[in-house]
Design a protein around this motif. Structure first.
Motif, short mmCIF file in Angstrom:
data_model
loop_
_atom_site.label_atom_id
_atom_site.label_comp_id
_atom_site.label_asym_id
_atom_site.label_seq_id
_atom_site.Cartn_x
_atom_site.Cartn_y
_atom_site.Cartn_z
N SER A 109 0.84 -1.20 0.00
CA SER A 109 0.00 0.00 0.00
C SER A 109 0.87 1.25 0.00
N THR A 143 -4.53 -4.17 4.47
CA THR A 143 -5.38 -4.07 3.29
C THR A 143 -6.24 -5.33 3.19
N ASP A 166 -3.70 -2.45 -5.74
CA ASP A 166 -3.13 -2.82 -4.44
C ASP A 166 -3.95 -3.98 -3.90
MG LIG Z 1 -1.73 -2.89 2.31
#
Ligand SMILES: [Mg+2]
Ligand SMILES: Nc1nc2c(ncn2[C@@H]2O[C@H](COP(=O)(O)OP(=O)(O)OP(=O)(O)O)[C@@H](O)[C@H]2O)c(=O)[nH]1
Length: 462
Positions: free
Chosen positions: A237, A258, A277
């Protein structure tokens, strides 16, 4: 009021918002008289065509000055629409621009539909359909590079090629007709099918070649789908944020931050990337994280390019090794992150593990190695294709791609019909289909609904 193709139309042609200047474009027979009513300056009816004239726009109802303007006068037929075109360049911001448009509309023009200027250019024969679509792509082009492709298409490179192929097909169809009319010659049937075979094979090869460029063309329009993959906490990220120059994704030192896939568009050294991502991949019992991990695995399969992130401050884990294997089949670059920390990985060991794929060392935290990464992506992308292919005709438009695929299969039918010894007049039908389909690309054979659908996708003012 019923709209017709004869109406004089007007719209703001520049992007809405605060710009240095805005342009109000007016096209049609009444363009000159309408603007003349609002213009204080030279007599526009008397100025030479393709001149730009200084003056003021004045509201005739109260003689109030609205804005200081430059008015371009372009008389038919050497104009974008092939009609009389007047462009009012004003600089008074959104308010003045809108007021001028309102005045133009109350003094005889009607508001243009989206894409109507381009539609007129098409109807009046200035652009063919693939060129008109190129204008649309141009409006949407995300980077300079995709602009180049759109510009080429606008020049009519694609149209020229398609027309040539159609002509080739037409020639052979005509020849077939002639042969059918003179069946007294013995070998005529065989000769004819031989001819059809050669032509169908040739055209099919050209069409397949065009379709091959479509893959790259798509990348230019939509962005190279680039998945950032790695185990939790390696800095995925952080990389997304660094490339975006924006804190888009949440970054924490908690592994498993994430949970969902995040997509963002960014231009890296001229390469449009659709950055993805993903959740760090690891074995987990957490329900939500599990779904995220599943999506990450999916991203590995569908990506055009993988940025495989490895934290070089920690020894290669079993998970890292699994990911190295899992990403083998997709074009890949390896990023060794956290170089600001002591190294726990031998570079040369890693090199053998990743089969010589490029390895870039970064410290996203300290912003080092980012330029090298950008250059590596750009080098990888352009030097393995686009750069050397700039002058080649490319297909970038989804509708064109769809039609070319149909042409390809019609030609496959032609060839297998010939192989099966079908009568020539049956085979001819598929050949004619291919000819028609090619014509749909350039608009040489088109249906009305198709046109309406296409032009409605344009922005207002184009
Ligand atoms: Mg992440
Ligand atoms: N020392 C150092 N820390 C970094 C670097 N890059 C990222 N980090 C830190 O590593 C931690 C994890 O970063 P993230 O970007 O959230 O990692 P991620 O791979 O997205 O993690 P998940 O979403 O959990 O899979 C954060 O505390 C970052 O500040 C770096 O180059 N050096």
């Amino acid at each position: 009021m019923v709209k017709t193709d004869q109406d004089t139309i007007a719209a703001i042609s520049t992007p809405v918002g605060e710009g240095g200047i805005s342009i109000i474009r007016v096209s049609g027979d009444d363009a000159l008289p309408v603007v003349q009513k609002l213009f204080r300056g030279k007599d526009l009816a008397k100025v030479a065509t393709h001149t730009i004239n200084y003056g003021h726009i004045v509201d005739p109802s109260n003689q109030q000055e609205v804005d200081e303007v430059m008015v371009s006068v372009m008389r038919a037929p050497r104009t974008y629409t092939r009609e009389d075109v007047i462009e009012i360049n004003c600089h008074g911001g959104l308010l003045a621009t809108n007021r001028i448009l309102q005045l133009v509309l109350s003094y005889g023009a009607r508001l243009a539909d989206p894409g109507e200027f381009t539609q007129r250019a098409f109807i009046n024969g200035r652009l063919d359909l693939s060129q008109a679509e190129a204008v649309m792509d141009l409006i949407r082009a995300k980077t300079d590079r995709s602009m180049d492709v759109a510009l080429h298409q606008l020049d009519g490179d694609l149209s020229r090629l398609i027309r040539q192929l159609r002509q080739d097909i037409l020639d052979v169809l005509a020849q077939v007709e002639v042969n059918i009319d003179y069946p007294e010659y013995d070998a005529v049937e065989e000769m004819t099918s031989q001819m059809l075979r050669e032509k169908a094979t040739m055209v099919k090869e050209r069409v397949s070649g065009l379709l091959k460029t479509a893959q790259q063309g798509k990348v230019l329009r939509d962005g190279l789908a680039t998945a950032i993959i790695g185990r939790p906490n390696v800095g995925k990220s952080s990389l997304l944020n660094a490339l975006l120059h924006e804190d888009k994704a949440i970054v924490t030192n908690v592994a498993g931050t994430t949970r969902d896939v995040i997509e963002e568009y960014v231009n890296v050294e001229g390469v449009p990337l659709k950055l993805i991502d993903t959740a760090g991949i690891r074995h987990t019992d957490d329900q939500v994280e599990k779904i995220g991990v599943e999506r990450s695995r999916q991203a590995i399969i569908t990506a055009d390019l993988i940025l495989l992130l490895i934290d070089q401050s920690r020894p290669l884990s079993e998970e890292d090794r699994e990911l190295i294997t899992a990403t083998e089949q997709t074009p890949r670059m390896v990023i060794l992150n956290k170089t600001d920390l002591p190294s726990a990985i031998e570079l040369k060991d890693l090199k053998t593990l990743v089969n010589g794929d490029p390895i870039i060392q970064t410290s996203i935290l300290e912003q080092s190695g980012m330029q090298e990464l950008g250059q590596a992506i750009s080098h990888r992308f352009f030097n393995e294709g686009i750069e050397n292919r700039q002058n080649q005709v490319m297909v970038t438009n989804a509708r064109h791609i769809g039609l070319l695929k149909q042409v390809e299969s019609a030609l496959t039918e032609v060839l297998s019909g010939l192989d099966a010894g079908l009568p020539v007049d049956l085979v001819q039908i598929d050949m004619t289909t291919a000819w028609n389909l090619l014509g749909e690309i350039t608009g040489d054979s088109y249906q009305d609904e198709l046109l309406t659908e296409l032009f409605s996708q344009f922005c207002l003012g184009k």
